[in-house]
Scaffold this motif. Sequence first.
Motif, PDB file in Angstrom:
ATOM      1  N   VAL A   5       0.827  -1.206   0.000  1.00 38.70           N
ATOM      2  CA  VAL A   5       0.000   0.000   0.000  1.00 38.70           C
ATOM      3  C   VAL A   5       0.861   1.255   0.000  1.00 38.70           C
ATOM      4  O   VAL A   5       0.630   2.195  -0.777  1.00 38.70           O
ATOM      5  CB  VAL A   5      -0.960  -0.003   1.209  1.00 38.70           C
ATOM      6  CG1 VAL A   5      -1.625   1.349   1.380  1.00 38.70           C
ATOM      7  CG2 VAL A   5      -2.015  -1.089   1.031  1.00 38.70           C
ATOM      8  N   VAL A   6       1.868   1.287   0.852  1.00 37.23           N
ATOM      9  CA  VAL A   6       2.760   2.449   0.905  1.00 37.23           C
ATOM     10  C   VAL A   6       3.523   2.595  -0.410  1.00 37.23           C
ATOM     11  O   VAL A   6       3.674   3.696  -0.943  1.00 37.23           O
ATOM     12  CB  VAL A   6       3.750   2.336   2.081  1.00 37.23           C
ATOM     13  CG1 VAL A   6       4.802   3.442   2.015  1.00 37.23           C
ATOM     14  CG2 VAL A   6       3.004   2.407   3.411  1.00 37.23           C
ATOM     15  N   SER A   7       3.991   1.474  -0.959  1.00 36.31           N
ATOM     16  CA  SER A   7       4.744   1.543  -2.214  1.00 36.31           C
ATOM     17  C   SER A   7       3.876   2.086  -3.339  1.00 36.31           C
ATOM     18  O   SER A   7       4.337   2.844  -4.195  1.00 36.31           O
ATOM     19  CB  SER A   7       5.287   0.160  -2.587  1.00 36.31           C
ATOM     20  OG  SER A   7       4.317  -0.653  -3.210  1.00 36.31           O
ATOM     21  N   ALA A   8       2.598   1.705  -3.351  1.00 35.09           N
ATOM     22  CA  ALA A   8       1.679   2.192  -4.377  1.00 35.09           C
ATOM     23  C   ALA A   8       1.428   3.685  -4.219  1.00 35.09           C
ATOM     24  O   ALA A   8       1.407   4.436  -5.209  1.00 35.09           O
ATOM     25  CB  ALA A   8       0.358   1.430  -4.291  1.00 35.09           C
ATOM     26  N   ALA A   9       1.248   4.132  -2.976  1.00 40.27           N
ATOM     27  CA  ALA A   9       1.008   5.551  -2.724  1.00 40.27           C
ATOM     28  C   ALA A   9       2.228   6.388  -3.118  1.00 40.27           C
ATOM     29  O   ALA A   9       2.096   7.489  -3.670  1.00 40.27           O
ATOM     30  CB  ALA A   9       0.664   5.769  -1.256  1.00 40.27           C
ATOM     31  N   LEU A  10       3.419   5.883  -2.839  1.00 35.22           N
ATOM     32  CA  LEU A  10       4.640   6.593  -3.215  1.00 35.22           C
ATOM     33  C   LEU A  10       4.747   6.719  -4.731  1.00 35.22           C
ATOM     34  O   LEU A  10       5.080   7.787  -5.261  1.00 35.22           O
ATOM     35  CB  LEU A  10       5.871   5.861  -2.660  1.00 35.22           C
ATOM     36  CG  LEU A  10       6.067   5.932  -1.152  1.00 35.22           C
ATOM     37  CD1 LEU A  10       7.183   4.971  -0.718  1.00 35.22           C
ATOM     38  CD2 LEU A  10       6.407   7.356  -0.713  1.00 35.22           C
TER      39      LEU A  10
ATOM     40  N   ILE B  86      -5.336   3.790   5.134  1.00 38.18           N
ATOM     41  CA  ILE B  86      -5.978   5.006   4.626  1.00 38.18           C
ATOM     42  C   ILE B  86      -5.227   6.241   5.101  1.00 38.18           C
ATOM     43  O   ILE B  86      -4.999   7.188   4.332  1.00 38.18           O
ATOM     44  CB  ILE B  86      -7.456   5.055   5.071  1.00 38.18           C
ATOM     45  CG1 ILE B  86      -8.238   3.932   4.379  1.00 38.18           C
ATOM     46  CG2 ILE B  86      -8.074   6.406   4.755  1.00 38.18           C
ATOM     47  CD1 ILE B  86      -9.649   3.746   4.907  1.00 38.18           C
ATOM     48  N   HIS B  87      -4.834   6.231   6.364  1.00 35.29           N
ATOM     49  CA  HIS B  87      -4.083   7.363   6.916  1.00 35.29           C
ATOM     50  C   HIS B  87      -2.773   7.568   6.157  1.00 35.29           C
ATOM     51  O   HIS B  87      -2.420   8.708   5.813  1.00 35.29           O
ATOM     52  CB  HIS B  87      -3.805   7.131   8.395  1.00 35.29           C
ATOM     53  CG  HIS B  87      -2.879   8.151   8.996  1.00 35.29           C
ATOM     54  ND1 HIS B  87      -3.270   9.439   9.305  1.00 35.29           N
ATOM     55  CD2 HIS B  87      -1.544   8.065   9.318  1.00 35.29           C
ATOM     56  CE1 HIS B  87      -2.231  10.109   9.788  1.00 35.29           C
ATOM     57  NE2 HIS B  87      -1.187   9.298   9.809  1.00 35.29           N
ATOM     58  N   LYS B  88      -2.064   6.490   5.878  1.00 39.05           N
ATOM     59  CA  LYS B  88      -0.783   6.601   5.191  1.00 39.05           C
ATOM     60  C   LYS B  88      -0.951   7.049   3.743  1.00 39.05           C
ATOM     61  O   LYS B  88      -0.189   7.893   3.248  1.00 39.05           O
ATOM     62  CB  LYS B  88      -0.039   5.264   5.252  1.00 39.05           C
ATOM     63  CG  LYS B  88       0.477   4.916   6.641  1.00 39.05           C
ATOM     64  CD  LYS B  88       1.222   3.580   6.647  1.00 39.05           C
ATOM     65  CE  LYS B  88       1.754   3.268   8.050  1.00 39.05           C
ATOM     66  NZ  LYS B  88       2.463   1.968   8.101  1.00 39.05           N
ATOM     67  N   VAL B  89      -1.941   6.488   3.062  1.00 39.75           N
ATOM     68  CA  VAL B  89      -2.177   6.887   1.668  1.00 39.75           C
ATOM     69  C   VAL B  89      -2.524   8.369   1.596  1.00 39.75           C
ATOM     70  O   VAL B  89      -2.007   9.107   0.747  1.00 39.75           O
ATOM     71  CB  VAL B  89      -3.299   6.033   1.032  1.00 39.75           C
ATOM     72  CG1 VAL B  89      -3.653   6.583  -0.361  1.00 39.75           C
ATOM     73  CG2 VAL B  89      -2.869   4.586   0.911  1.00 39.75           C
ATOM     74  N   ASP B  90      -3.386   8.819   2.489  1.00 36.99           N
ATOM     75  CA  ASP B  90      -3.754  10.236   2.510  1.00 36.99           C
ATOM     76  C   ASP B  90      -2.544  11.120   2.822  1.00 36.99           C
ATOM     77  O   ASP B  90      -2.375  12.190   2.228  1.00 36.99           O
ATOM     78  CB  ASP B  90      -4.861  10.484   3.527  1.00 36.99           C
ATOM     79  CG  ASP B  90      -6.229  10.039   3.031  1.00 36.99           C
ATOM     80  OD1 ASP B  90      -6.391   9.878   1.809  1.00 36.99           O
ATOM     81  OD2 ASP B  90      -7.136   9.846   3.872  1.00 36.99           O
TER      82      ASP B  90
END
Length: 250
Positions: free
Chosen positions: A133-138, A230-234
Motif C-alpha cells: 500500500v505504501v509503495s503504491a502511494a509513493l 488510509i491514513h498513510k495513503v492520505d
Amino acid sequence: MKGEGGAEDLSVLFDDLRRFKSGGLKSQQRGKSFSLKRAVFGSRTIHSYRKAKLSFGVDNVIWKDPHAIFMAADVAAAGIPVVLTIRRAKAHASSYRRLGWVSKAVELYPRWQQRFGACDVIESYLGEASDSVVSAALLWRMCYLPLVQAGVVERVHLVSPDDLAVDERGCYESLLAKLDLTETQKTEELLAAKKSDTRSRPSANTTHDWGRSVSAVNSYWRELLTEEDIHKVDAITADIEQEILGPEAS
C-alpha cells in the motif's frame, strides 16, 4: 532524466513523437529471464509501432505507455496532446494490496529526485516502501506531482474516475471530440457493454476485470484498506489528489 539527457534530447524526442518516428526503439527484456523471441523480433511496444506505421489511412495514433507518465509534464508543456488517466490514490493502492504488488519506488526515487527535485513526503515514507500500500502511494505521488509542479494539469486531457462514474459515455465522447477523433463501432460496443456495480473484487491474480463498472473499481478500496492504510495513503497523496481531482465524493 537529468544527467541522462538534456533539453536537446527532449527536443529530438518530441520531434520524433510529432512525426511518429521510432527514435531507435529497442526491445526490453522483462524480469531476470532472457527471451530470445523478444531479442530477435522485438517487444509488444515495437510490434505496436510497426503495426501503426503499416496502417495506411490512419490519421491519429494513441499510444498508451504507462512509463511515459514521468514525461507527461514535459510532453504537455511542448504542446503535444496528452491524455492523462488517473485513479484515486486509495483505489490505486488497494489494487496493489489485492495483487500483492510492491512498486519500485525505492529504486526509482534517486533518478526521479535528480529530475524533479527532492520530496520530503516521499523520503519520509521510503523506509516503509516494502509494504504494498505504501509503495503504491509513493509511486502515485511520483507520477502526478511533476504535473502539479510544472503547472500543466490544465493543459492535459484529464480522464478522472469521478467524471467516468457520473457519465462514462459522455466523458469519452467529450475526449474523442477534443482529440478530433471519430467514434467507431468498436468504441460503441465497449461503451454499451453492461458492467456491474458490485463491489465484489476479482481474484488476486486477475489484473483487470472489464465487467466491473468504474464505480465498483474505484470504491472497493473500502473493503481492502485498514484505517492505518488510509491514513498513510492520505498522508502521501492527499495534497496532490486535491490539486488534480478535488475533494473525494463521500
